[in-house]
Design a protein around this motif. Sequence first.
Motif, PDB file in Angstrom:
ATOM      1  N   ILE A 167       0.841  -1.206   0.000  1.00 23.13           N
ATOM      2  CA  ILE A 167       0.000   0.000   0.000  1.00 23.13           C
ATOM      3  C   ILE A 167       0.878   1.260   0.000  1.00 23.13           C
ATOM      4  O   ILE A 167       1.804   1.382   0.798  1.00 23.13           O
ATOM      5  CB  ILE A 167      -0.912   0.028   1.260  1.00 23.13           C
ATOM      6  CG1 ILE A 167      -2.025  -1.020   1.148  1.00 23.13           C
ATOM      7  CG2 ILE A 167      -1.515   1.410   1.492  1.00 23.13           C
ATOM      8  CD1 ILE A 167      -3.117  -0.716   0.133  1.00 23.13           C
ATOM      9  N   GLU A 174       2.292   5.948  -5.485  1.00 15.74           N
ATOM     10  CA  GLU A 174       1.977   4.802  -6.358  1.00 15.74           C
ATOM     11  C   GLU A 174       3.242   4.226  -7.000  1.00 15.74           C
ATOM     12  O   GLU A 174       3.415   3.017  -7.091  1.00 15.74           O
ATOM     13  CB  GLU A 174       0.980   5.217  -7.446  1.00 15.74           C
ATOM     14  CG  GLU A 174       0.702   4.066  -8.410  1.00 15.74           C
ATOM     15  CD  GLU A 174      -0.680   4.097  -9.028  1.00 15.74           C
ATOM     16  OE1 GLU A 174      -1.403   5.088  -8.840  1.00 15.74           O
ATOM     17  OE2 GLU A 174      -1.016   3.107  -9.704  1.00 15.74           O
ATOM     18  N   ASP A 187       0.372  -7.714  -5.113  1.00 13.75           N
ATOM     19  CA  ASP A 187      -0.522  -6.690  -5.658  1.00 13.75           C
ATOM     20  C   ASP A 187      -0.383  -5.418  -4.816  1.00 13.75           C
ATOM     21  O   ASP A 187       0.132  -5.446  -3.695  1.00 13.75           O
ATOM     22  CB  ASP A 187      -1.976  -7.182  -5.736  1.00 13.75           C
ATOM     23  CG  ASP A 187      -2.449  -7.887  -4.472  1.00 13.75           C
ATOM     24  OD1 ASP A 187      -1.611  -8.070  -3.582  1.00 13.75           O
ATOM     25  OD2 ASP A 187      -3.628  -8.226  -4.375  1.00 13.75           O
ATOM     26  N   TYR A 188      -0.835  -4.298  -5.382  1.00 10.77           N
ATOM     27  CA  TYR A 188      -0.676  -3.038  -4.658  1.00 10.77           C
ATOM     28  C   TYR A 188      -1.848  -2.112  -4.919  1.00 10.77           C
ATOM     29  O   TYR A 188      -2.597  -2.280  -5.883  1.00 10.77           O
ATOM     30  CB  TYR A 188       0.636  -2.335  -5.055  1.00 10.77           C
ATOM     31  CG  TYR A 188       0.609  -1.718  -6.439  1.00 10.77           C
ATOM     32  CD1 TYR A 188       0.945  -2.459  -7.554  1.00 10.77           C
ATOM     33  CD2 TYR A 188       0.242  -0.382  -6.616  1.00 10.77           C
ATOM     34  CE1 TYR A 188       0.911  -1.902  -8.820  1.00 10.77           C
ATOM     35  CE2 TYR A 188       0.215   0.186  -7.883  1.00 10.77           C
ATOM     36  CZ  TYR A 188       0.542  -0.576  -8.980  1.00 10.77           C
ATOM     37  OH  TYR A 188       0.503  -0.024 -10.227  1.00 10.77           O
ATOM     38  N   ASP A 189      -1.977  -1.128  -4.041  1.00 14.56           N
ATOM     39  CA  ASP A 189      -2.984  -0.087  -4.223  1.00 14.56           C
ATOM     40  C   ASP A 189      -2.493   1.145  -3.465  1.00 14.56           C
ATOM     41  O   ASP A 189      -1.507   1.066  -2.721  1.00 14.56           O
ATOM     42  CB  ASP A 189      -4.344  -0.551  -3.666  1.00 14.56           C
ATOM     43  CG  ASP A 189      -5.504   0.308  -4.177  1.00 14.56           C
ATOM     44  OD1 ASP A 189      -5.273   1.175  -5.041  1.00 14.56           O
ATOM     45  OD2 ASP A 189      -6.633   0.123  -3.696  1.00 14.56           O
ATOM     46  N   ARG A 206      -9.067   2.988  -1.538  1.00 12.97           N
ATOM     47  CA  ARG A 206      -9.752   3.025  -2.849  1.00 12.97           C
ATOM     48  C   ARG A 206     -10.414   1.674  -3.079  1.00 12.97           C
ATOM     49  O   ARG A 206     -11.461   1.397  -2.562  1.00 12.97           O
ATOM     50  CB  ARG A 206      -8.730   3.333  -3.958  1.00 12.97           C
ATOM     51  CG  ARG A 206      -8.288   4.777  -3.962  1.00 12.97           C
ATOM     52  CD  ARG A 206      -7.545   5.179  -5.203  1.00 12.97           C
ATOM     53  NE  ARG A 206      -6.712   4.138  -5.788  1.00 12.97           N
ATOM     54  CZ  ARG A 206      -5.934   4.306  -6.838  1.00 12.97           C
ATOM     55  NH1 ARG A 206      -5.846   5.484  -7.406  1.00 12.97           N
ATOM     56  NH2 ARG A 206      -5.217   3.332  -7.322  1.00 12.97           N
ATOM     57  N   LYS A 207      -9.693   0.759  -3.789  1.00 16.65           N
ATOM     58  CA  LYS A 207     -10.364  -0.500  -4.152  1.00 16.65           C
ATOM     59  C   LYS A 207     -10.070  -1.676  -3.213  1.00 16.65           C
ATOM     60  O   LYS A 207     -10.951  -2.325  -2.711  1.00 16.65           O
ATOM     61  CB  LYS A 207      -9.915  -0.918  -5.570  1.00 16.65           C
ATOM     62  CG  LYS A 207     -10.197   0.104  -6.642  1.00 16.65           C
ATOM     63  CD  LYS A 207      -9.774  -0.390  -8.006  1.00 16.65           C
ATOM     64  CE  LYS A 207      -8.291  -0.571  -8.175  1.00 16.65           C
ATOM     65  NZ  LYS A 207      -7.509   0.502  -8.685  1.00 16.65           N
ATOM     66  N   LEU A 208      -8.758  -1.918  -2.998  1.00 16.71           N
ATOM     67  CA  LEU A 208      -8.391  -3.181  -2.362  1.00 16.71           C
ATOM     68  C   LEU A 208      -8.804  -3.269  -0.898  1.00 16.71           C
ATOM     69  O   LEU A 208      -8.710  -2.299  -0.155  1.00 16.71           O
ATOM     70  CB  LEU A 208      -6.880  -3.391  -2.475  1.00 16.71           C
ATOM     71  CG  LEU A 208      -6.408  -3.964  -3.816  1.00 16.71           C
ATOM     72  CD1 LEU A 208      -4.900  -4.052  -3.842  1.00 16.71           C
ATOM     73  CD2 LEU A 208      -6.997  -5.351  -4.035  1.00 16.71           C
TER      74      LEU A 208
END
Length: 300
Positions: A167, A174, A187-189, A206-208
């Motif tokens: 994260i 990002e 995976d990342y967010d 946000r999404k994850l």
Amino acid sequence: MIVVGGSSCQDLASKVAEKLGTKAARLEIRRFPDGEKYLRVLEDVKGDEVVVIQSIHHTPDELLFEYLLIVDALKDLGAKKVYSFIPYFAYARQDERFNAGEALSFRTVGKLIKSVGTEELFTIDMHQHRVLKSSEVFGIPTRDLSAMPLLADYVQATGELDHPLVIGPDADAERWAKLAADQLKADYDVFEKKRLSSEIVTVKPRKLDAKGRDVLIVDDIISTGGTIVEATKVLFAQGARKVIVACTHPILAGNALEKIRQAGAAQIIGTDTIPGPISFVSVAPLIAQTVREMPNRVPL
Ligand code: R5P
């Protein structure tokens, strides 16, 4: 190739020199009774290529001036080329006039660095949030390196994280989240961050979803710790299993470390761009590798 470390990077310069199979050159640095800085290069540098390493942190004005003295002296003593590594580059935040009348400090520092002469300037995870091409502002070749793969390797070697989620605490992070995630094949967010004051921020996901996940938060800087504390709280509120924090530049103002520990982070890891209590990862391999890969480099 000669390696010279300013007073903020003596240990780092020795490590880089060792990796390059050489020794860091000695400098004599002291103060005159009136407070002025005295600097003397204690090696013959005539005709040599020199790598100068100096972070400008905590007392940035003083360390920047010392850096200028070092490079100017080296050039004046006949160094053929000087390559500068400024691992932590202060003044990068003030790259814009946010309020009328403000000095554009970033540009001023660039002018000073150019004036003493450096072949190429290298920074590490510089706080470039608006100006993305420093070379255009500074008028000299400038390259920003990243310590994220080294930090990710360190975290992986601890074996503390199982299938981690990476994260970045804000949109600007990002690029660092992606670099760390690529290294970890994870995976990342990023979160959405709002800064309310220099110490207070709010972040929202946000999404994850971090429920049941091991999470690695990565950022360029931990200063007051406000950003990381908020991100950690949000992650635990989502049900994260474990949170580890990694940053390149551990400024750690005030009680930042304590606040992050209290928020529940299992580990807080930084590099030696700013040496301190969490500088578990050295950027020496990154600098040494960059020096080795310089085109047309004079052999050691
Ligand atoms: C901000 O854009 C930076 O990337 C860091 O998130 C920030 O400098 C951290 O500051 P603090 O620790 O004071 O929240």
